[in-house]
Design a protein around this motif. Structure first.
Motif, PDB file in Angstrom:
ATOM      1  N   VAL A   1      -2.864 -11.619   0.334  1.00  0.00           N
ATOM      2  CA  VAL A   1      -3.053 -10.791   1.527  1.00  0.00           C
ATOM      3  C   VAL A   1      -2.560  -9.388   1.211  1.00  0.00           C
ATOM      4  CG1 VAL A   1      -2.447 -10.456   3.946  1.00  0.00           C
ATOM      5  CG2 VAL A   1      -2.731 -12.776   3.045  1.00  0.00           C
ATOM      6  N   TRP A   2      -3.415  -8.394   1.414  1.00  0.00           N
ATOM      7  CA  TRP A   2      -2.986  -7.017   1.190  1.00  0.00           C
ATOM      8  C   TRP A   2      -3.757  -6.062   2.095  1.00  0.00           C
ATOM      9  CZ3 TRP A   2      -6.374  -3.268  -0.705  1.00  0.00           C
ATOM     10  CH2 TRP A   2      -7.575  -3.744  -1.252  1.00  0.00           C
ATOM     11  N   PRO A   3      -3.196  -4.920   2.491  1.00  0.00           N
ATOM     12  CA  PRO A   3      -1.786  -4.606   2.243  1.00  0.00           C
ATOM     13  C   PRO A   3      -0.884  -5.480   3.095  1.00  0.00           C
ATOM     14  CG  PRO A   3      -2.739  -2.987   3.724  1.00  0.00           C
ATOM     15  CD  PRO A   3      -3.873  -3.875   3.288  1.00  0.00           C
ATOM     16  N   ASN A   4       0.310  -5.706   2.652  1.00  0.00           N
ATOM     17  CA  ASN A   4       1.271  -6.530   3.380  1.00  0.00           C
ATOM     18  C   ASN A   4       2.666  -5.946   3.182  1.00  0.00           C
ATOM     19  OD1 ASN A   4       2.496  -8.534   4.844  1.00  0.00           O
ATOM     20  ND2 ASN A   4       2.093 -10.172   3.370  1.00  0.00           N
ATOM     21  N   PRO A   5       3.194  -5.230   4.170  1.00  0.00           N
ATOM     22  CA  PRO A   5       2.756  -5.119   5.565  1.00  0.00           C
ATOM     23  C   PRO A   5       1.466  -4.314   5.716  1.00  0.00           C
ATOM     24  CG  PRO A   5       5.083  -4.532   5.323  1.00  0.00           C
ATOM     25  CD  PRO A   5       4.503  -4.594   3.956  1.00  0.00           C
TER      26      PRO A   5
END
Length: 296
Positions: free
Chosen positions: A225-229
């Motif tokens: 998952v990106w961007p994360n945050p």
């Protein structure tokens, strides 16, 4: 002679330094752990109480016995029986899965049922309060719970704060809970979570949090998952045949859901949601994989 101001200045500093476990920093949803049993305590000293204590467990010998994860109840085998649950704890003992269900709120963490899927399963008619917020040194509360027609009462007190030294190194900001049932638990305060548990019979386990922040419910699924945050949207990759996705908030509510339509990735929009922690699940009817995501 003018009295010194140092004692008055120092007292509030000491008070501020005391760790506090609050609802806002108990970060469980999406976390995965390796559970290590203590096979030899060595020179461990869990009996110490007080302020700025050092609990030295560095000489303990441990052995990995289980994998564990805090996941959303949605999609778990017994979720329909506990519609108020917003947190599920899944313990994997070599393919032997057992499930516990909780309701997490600003006032505390209530256990609704534990060890479902085993002969030792318990369903509480009056929930067990595992934690009450805020939890800090000197606080205590009476936990009244019931199951199988019997009422129970246990007092849980925070009897110390300080540093736990594990074989892997020191962990500061720890709070010790002592229960009249005979159990002792050590919690990290910020981010909040379990660290060491000692049951009534003296059996002890160490919770080792996985640093990758990724729950693997199948061995083949690796979710990125990106961007994360992220602020407006995130890209979810590594679907590997998953057909469905959903975004779940910290209370276990599904905020977004959809199908992958055979794509290699999906874009999830969440600009209109409140900042905070969420969990993205991808999978199908039989297998799910989850990873935490933060909306800035």
């Amino acid at each position: 002679m003018r009295p010194s101001l140092l004692p008055f200045l120092f007292a509030p500093i000491c008070s501020i330094a005391q760790p506090v476990l609050q609802y806002g920093n108990l970060q469980l949803l999406g976390n995965t752990y390796t559970i290590d049993a203590v096979t030899d305590p060595g020179e461990s000293n869990p009996e110490l109480d007080g302020e700025d204590v050092t609990w030295d467990f560095s000489t303990a010998t441990t052995s990995e016995v289980a994998a564990a994860a805090f996941i959303p109840p949605v999609g778990t085998p017994y979720a329909a029986s506990f519609p108020t649950a917003n947190l599920c704890f899944r313990l994997d003992l070599g393919g032997d899965f057992r499930y516990s269900y909780y309701f997490l709120s600003p006032s505390g963490l209530d256990m609704l049922a534990e060890d479902l899927g085993t002969p030792d399963a318990v369903q509480y008619t009056d929930p067990k309060t595992v934690l009450q917020f805020p939890f800090t040194y000197g606080t205590s509360y009476v936990d009244e719970f019931a199951y199988e027609g019997t009422d129970y009462s246990v007092t849980r007190a925070c009897t110390g704060h300080g540093t736990v030294v594990l074989p892997s190194g020191p962990v500061p900001g720890v709070l010790k809970m002592t229960s009249t049932s005979g159990s002792v638990d050590f919690f990290m305060s910020d981010p909040g979570g379990p660290l060491v548990g000692i049951d009534e019979d003296g059996g002890a386990v160490v919770w080792v949090q996985n640093t990758v922040g990724l729950e693997k419910l199948t061995t083949s699924t690796i979710v990125r998952v990106w961007p994360n945050p992220g602020r407006d949207r995130v890209r979810v990759e590594g679907l590997n045949g998953a057909t469905t996705w959903r975004l779940i908030d910290a209370q276990g509510r599904v905020q977004r859901s959809g199908t992958t339509n055979g794509a290699d990735y999906v874009m999830i929009e969440f600009a209109d949601l409140a900042p905070g922690q969420y969990v993205i699940q991808v999978g199908d009817a039989n297998h799910w994989s989850a990873t935490p995501v933060v909306r800035e």
